[in-house]
Design a protein around this motif. Structure first.
Motif, PDB file in Angstrom:
ATOM      1  N   SER A 115      -8.689  17.428 -16.750  1.00  0.00           N
ATOM      2  CA  SER A 115      -8.831  17.207 -18.014  1.00  0.00           C
ATOM      3  C   SER A 115     -10.300  16.782 -18.594  1.00  0.00           C
ATOM      4  O   SER A 115     -11.159  16.571 -17.839  1.00  0.00           O
ATOM      5  N   GLY A 116     -10.536  17.031 -19.916  1.00  0.00           N
ATOM      6  CA  GLY A 116     -11.914  17.134 -20.362  1.00  0.00           C
ATOM      7  C   GLY A 116     -12.284  15.533 -20.034  1.00  0.00           C
ATOM      8  O   GLY A 116     -13.618  15.595 -19.320  1.00  0.00           O
ATOM      9  N   SER A 117     -11.658  14.430 -20.146  1.00  0.00           N
ATOM     10  CA  SER A 117     -12.189  13.250 -20.112  1.00  0.00           C
ATOM     11  C   SER A 117     -12.483  13.223 -18.508  1.00  0.00           C
ATOM     12  O   SER A 117     -13.392  12.508 -18.206  1.00  0.00           O
ATOM     13  N   VAL A 118     -11.695  13.542 -17.545  1.00  0.00           N
ATOM     14  CA  VAL A 118     -12.104  13.496 -16.224  1.00  0.00           C
ATOM     15  C   VAL A 118     -13.313  14.310 -15.864  1.00  0.00           C
ATOM     16  O   VAL A 118     -14.189  13.951 -15.148  1.00  0.00           O
ATOM     17  N   GLY A 148     -20.660  10.326 -31.235  1.00  0.00           N
ATOM     18  CA  GLY A 148     -20.333  11.267 -30.182  1.00  0.00           C
ATOM     19  C   GLY A 148     -18.862  10.986 -29.824  1.00  0.00           C
ATOM     20  O   GLY A 148     -18.130   9.966 -30.108  1.00  0.00           O
ATOM     21  N   TYR A 149     -18.365  11.939 -29.192  1.00  0.00           N
ATOM     22  CA  TYR A 149     -16.942  11.616 -28.524  1.00  0.00           C
ATOM     23  C   TYR A 149     -16.968  12.616 -27.315  1.00  0.00           C
ATOM     24  O   TYR A 149     -17.127  13.587 -26.898  1.00  0.00           O
ATOM     25  N   HIS A 150     -16.347  11.673 -26.347  1.00  0.00           N
ATOM     26  CA  HIS A 150     -16.370  12.506 -25.033  1.00  0.00           C
ATOM     27  C   HIS A 150     -15.077  12.428 -23.946  1.00  0.00           C
ATOM     28  O   HIS A 150     -15.196  12.425 -22.772  1.00  0.00           O
ATOM     29  N   GLY A 151     -14.107  11.553 -24.804  1.00  0.00           N
ATOM     30  CA  GLY A 151     -12.883  11.446 -24.103  1.00  0.00           C
ATOM     31  C   GLY A 151     -12.538  10.011 -24.121  1.00  0.00           C
ATOM     32  O   GLY A 151     -12.886   9.134 -24.507  1.00  0.00           O
ATOM     33  N   LEU A 215     -24.618  14.441 -24.270  1.00  0.00           N
ATOM     34  CA  LEU A 215     -24.230  14.822 -25.696  1.00  0.00           C
ATOM     35  C   LEU A 215     -23.476  16.118 -26.032  1.00  0.00           C
ATOM     36  O   LEU A 215     -23.477  16.786 -24.732  1.00  0.00           O
ATOM     37  N   GLU A 216     -22.898  16.221 -27.132  1.00  0.00           N
ATOM     38  CA  GLU A 216     -22.342  17.494 -27.365  1.00  0.00           C
ATOM     39  C   GLU A 216     -23.220  18.321 -28.020  1.00  0.00           C
ATOM     40  O   GLU A 216     -23.874  17.698 -29.076  1.00  0.00           O
ATOM     41  N   PRO A 217     -23.289  19.553 -27.208  1.00  0.00           N
ATOM     42  CA  PRO A 217     -24.494  20.159 -28.356  1.00  0.00           C
ATOM     43  C   PRO A 217     -24.234  20.841 -29.309  1.00  0.00           C
ATOM     44  O   PRO A 217     -22.861  21.427 -29.640  1.00  0.00           O
ATOM     45  N   LEU A 249     -24.394  18.153 -20.911  1.00  0.00           N
ATOM     46  CA  LEU A 249     -24.020  18.788 -21.868  1.00  0.00           C
ATOM     47  C   LEU A 249     -22.494  18.815 -21.904  1.00  0.00           C
ATOM     48  O   LEU A 249     -21.872  19.290 -20.649  1.00  0.00           O
ATOM     49  N   ASP A 250     -21.793  18.077 -22.839  1.00  0.00           N
ATOM     50  CA  ASP A 250     -20.348  18.223 -22.879  1.00  0.00           C
ATOM     51  C   ASP A 250     -20.083  19.341 -23.837  1.00  0.00           C
ATOM     52  O   ASP A 250     -19.986  19.202 -25.096  1.00  0.00           O
ATOM     53  N   GLU A 251     -19.598  20.497 -23.433  1.00  0.00           N
ATOM     54  CA  GLU A 251     -19.250  21.568 -24.273  1.00  0.00           C
ATOM     55  C   GLU A 251     -17.614  21.808 -24.284  1.00  0.00           C
ATOM     56  O   GLU A 251     -17.226  23.003 -24.149  1.00  0.00           O
ATOM     57  N   ILE A 252     -16.887  20.698 -23.856  1.00  0.00           N
ATOM     58  CA  ILE A 252     -15.571  20.842 -23.763  1.00  0.00           C
ATOM     59  C   ILE A 252     -15.010  21.479 -25.102  1.00  0.00           C
ATOM     60  O   ILE A 252     -14.016  22.057 -25.095  1.00  0.00           O
ATOM     61  N   ALA A 253     -15.560  21.036 -26.259  1.00  0.00           N
ATOM     62  CA  ALA A 253     -14.822  21.403 -27.759  1.00  0.00           C
ATOM     63  C   ALA A 253     -15.880  22.735 -27.861  1.00  0.00           C
ATOM     64  O   ALA A 253     -15.084  23.758 -28.513  1.00  0.00           O
ATOM     65  N   THR A 254     -17.068  22.824 -27.542  1.00  0.00           N
ATOM     66  CA  THR A 254     -17.707  23.948 -28.282  1.00  0.00           C
ATOM     67  C   THR A 254     -17.664  25.105 -27.511  1.00  0.00           C
ATOM     68  O   THR A 254     -18.221  26.414 -28.111  1.00  0.00           O
ATOM     69  N   GLY A 278     -13.912  22.587 -20.823  1.00  0.00           N
ATOM     70  CA  GLY A 278     -12.555  22.068 -20.777  1.00  0.00           C
ATOM     71  C   GLY A 278     -11.723  23.007 -21.966  1.00  0.00           C
ATOM     72  O   GLY A 278     -12.156  24.012 -22.237  1.00  0.00           O
ATOM     73  N   LYS A 279     -10.920  22.309 -22.784  1.00  0.00           N
ATOM     74  CA  LYS A 279     -10.018  22.746 -23.746  1.00  0.00           C
ATOM     75  C   LYS A 279      -9.770  24.253 -23.807  1.00  0.00           C
ATOM     76  O   LYS A 279      -8.748  24.754 -23.248  1.00  0.00           O
ATOM     77  N   ALA A 280     -10.338  25.132 -24.335  1.00  0.00           N
ATOM     78  CA  ALA A 280     -10.217  26.501 -24.399  1.00  0.00           C
ATOM     79  C   ALA A 280     -10.427  27.446 -23.130  1.00  0.00           C
ATOM     80  O   ALA A 280     -10.219  28.355 -23.065  1.00  0.00           O
TER      81      ALA A 280
HETATM   82  C1  LIG Z   1     -11.372  16.677 -26.016  1.00  0.00           C
HETATM   83  C2  LIG Z   1     -12.854  16.285 -25.640  1.00  0.00           C
HETATM   84  C3  LIG Z   1     -12.929  15.572 -24.716  1.00  0.00           C
HETATM   85  C4  LIG Z   1     -11.671  15.183 -23.782  1.00  0.00           C
HETATM   86  O1  LIG Z   1     -10.932  16.092 -23.172  1.00  0.00           O
HETATM   87  P1  LIG Z   1      -9.432  15.808 -22.867  1.00  0.00           P
HETATM   88  O2  LIG Z   1      -9.103  17.056 -22.260  1.00  0.00           O
HETATM   89  O3  LIG Z   1      -8.626  15.442 -24.342  1.00  0.00           O
HETATM   90  O4  LIG Z   1      -9.458  14.533 -21.812  1.00  0.00           O
HETATM   91  C5  LIG Z   1     -14.339  15.449 -24.157  1.00  0.00           C
HETATM   92  N1  LIG Z   1     -15.362  15.683 -24.963  1.00  0.00           N
HETATM   93  C6  LIG Z   1     -15.312  16.385 -26.068  1.00  0.00           C
HETATM   94  C7  LIG Z   1     -16.451  16.998 -26.725  1.00  0.00           C
HETATM   95  C8  LIG Z   1     -14.096  16.778 -26.530  1.00  0.00           C
HETATM   96  O5  LIG Z   1     -13.808  17.475 -27.690  1.00  0.00           O
END
Ligand SMILES: *Cc1c(COP(=O)(O)O)cnc(C)c1O
Length: 429
Positions: A115-118, A148-151, A215-217, A249-254, A278-280
């Motif tokens: 998962s993204g948090s991991v 910011g948000y990272h999980g 950071l989230e870019p 860089l946390d590109e989990i959303a972007t 992650g995500k997509a």
């Molecule tokens: C959703 C998200 C996470 C966490 O991902 P999960 O799969 O919900 O654990 C981390 N960083 C960003 C930028 C997110 O949007």
């Protein structure tokens, strides 16, 4: 699939199921979904909703996609899962190779997680282990941006916005990190010295203790849907190099096209030392995340003490999830996704523009396939959510934000229905 009525499902859910960021109460509406195809969710009571959320950034190709389904069926007949310690398999190898090819050049190694948090935890551990291996074990803290948000796991939470991340609640358990002002320079604007002073000052005084800037870019997602200057990102990269701090860089959303670039860091033409995806990644089919890093970092960790990287999830590189990712990537890259995202951006801009003149609205902004209406005051979910459902759309606001990020396959007409629903409901607040 089941014989329960919509009513019965809702009652059982209320009794036994805890939902994200919610209380176990009967106050908030909850809607059982029994199937989803294309951009439509079908509720247990037979109603159909146009999806404006892509299931939180994930379902970029929509739901029940024949190509995705076939890829998973094929993989399932080979193997659904196998442990990743001492074993490897074609979907993981192929996916790693493709991710390395698509992401900035210095990134050469892929660590899979579930998962993204991991993936964020893994990134933070990599940064700490890198400095440890270089004999600098005093570098164990992180600097990050407010909003910011990272999980939701503990290390990830420690770098989330202290206010919206409710740090006071967990204060004894959270590692104190360094927070700098969120960028005030909006996307498309230049970043002046004043915009980045807060980061400069913290790096100047604390760099001996800082392993990385995370950071989230370009897009700060869950922490406020803020779009900021590529110039800021460029300068942040340069500052990391100047002060001997890694850039995560946390590109989990972007990641994967949502902002109009395959990866948001392309707007600034920079490469991170560590990248979280992650995500997509799986097109919304299964949970999978990756942490990519450079040869320098992987080699330093592998050759220093203790000579191995200390992480290994049970379901690491799950073959089904890797197969879904390969199919999703293929679909994305074979499509004219850039035109699609631009078309959605135009539709969002045109459709949401009327909201600018409404009294409760503070700001309307669009970047790529993300459209945001920011209000002056937080919305009341209990009353707002049913209104969107009654309008035939799935839109899930949070705090002061009503936002749309539909699947890339959405047609003009459905997109117009989404923006019209938002406009009508905001006009009536
Ligand atoms: C959703 C998200 C996470 C966490 O991902 P999960 O799969 O919900 O654990 C981390 N960083 C960003 C930028 C997110 O949007």
């Amino acid at each position: 699939m089941n014989n329960f009525s919509s009513q019965k499902l809702t009652t059982l859910d209320r009794a036994h199921v805890w939902h994200p960021y919610s209380a176990m109460d009967a106050e908030q509406p909850i809607y059982p979904v029994v199937s989803a195809t294309g951009v439509r969710l079908t509720l247990a009571d037979g109603r159909e909703l146009i999806d404006g959320m892509s299931s939180w950034w994930c379902a970029i190709h929509g739901y029940n996609h024949p190509v995705m389904n076939r890829a998973l069926q094929t993989q399932m007949e080979n193997m659904a899962h196998v442990m990743f310690g001492g074993l490897t398999h074609p979907p993981a190898i192929e996916l790693a190779q493709q991710l390395v090819a698509l992401t900035p050049e210095p990134l050469q190694t892929v660590f899979f997680s579930d998962s993204g948090s991991v993936a964020v935890e893994v990134a933070m551990k990599m940064a700490i282990q890198y400095w440890h291996a270089k004999g600098q074990s005093h570098k164990q803290r992180f600097v990050t941006l407010r909003h910011g948000y990272h999980g939701d796991t503990f290390a990830a939470m420690s770098v989330c916005d202290p206010v919206t991340g409710m740090h006071t609640l967990f204060s004894d358990m959270l590692t104190p990190q360094f927070f700098v002002d969120a960028p005030q320079c909006r996307f498309g604007e230049p970043c002046t010295d004043a915009h980045i002073t807060s980061l400069v000052k913290t790096l100047e005084t604390e760099h001996q203790h800082i392993a990385a800037l995370i950071l989230e870019p370009i897009v700060q997602g869950t922490g406020g849907m803020r779009f900021y200057s590529a110039d800021y990102l460029k300068r942040a990269r340069a500052l990391c190099d100047e002060y001997g701090v890694l850039l995560i860089l946390d590109e989990i959303a972007t990641g994967f096209g949502r902002t109009g670039k395959l990866f948001a860091c392309e707007y600034a033409d920079i490469a991170p030392d560590i990248l979280c995806l992650g995500k997509a990644l799986t097109g919304g089919y299964l949970t999978l995340a990756t942490t990519l890093t450079t040869d320098t970092i992987s080699e330093t960790i592998s050759s220093g003490e203790p000579g191995l990287f200390m992480h290994g999830p049970t379901f690491m590189a799950n073959p089904l999830a890797c197969a879904a990712s390969l199919a999703s990537l293929q679909l994305l890259l074979d499509s004219s996704w850039q035109q699609n995202v631009q078309r959605i951006a135009r539709g969002l801009e045109a459709g949401l523009a009327p909201c600018r003149s409404f009294e409760p609205v503070a700001d309307v902004r669009v970047l790529g396939a993300i459209g945001v209406v920011e209000l002056h005051r937080p919305v009341e979910m209990k009353t707002l959510q049913p209104r969107f459902v009654d309008a035939g759309v799935w839109v899930r606001p949070f705090g002061k934000l009503i936002y749309l990020m539909p699947p890339f396959i959405i047609g003009e007409h459905d997109l117009a229905t989404l923006t019209q629903a938002v406009t009508d409901i905001v006009a009536d607040l």
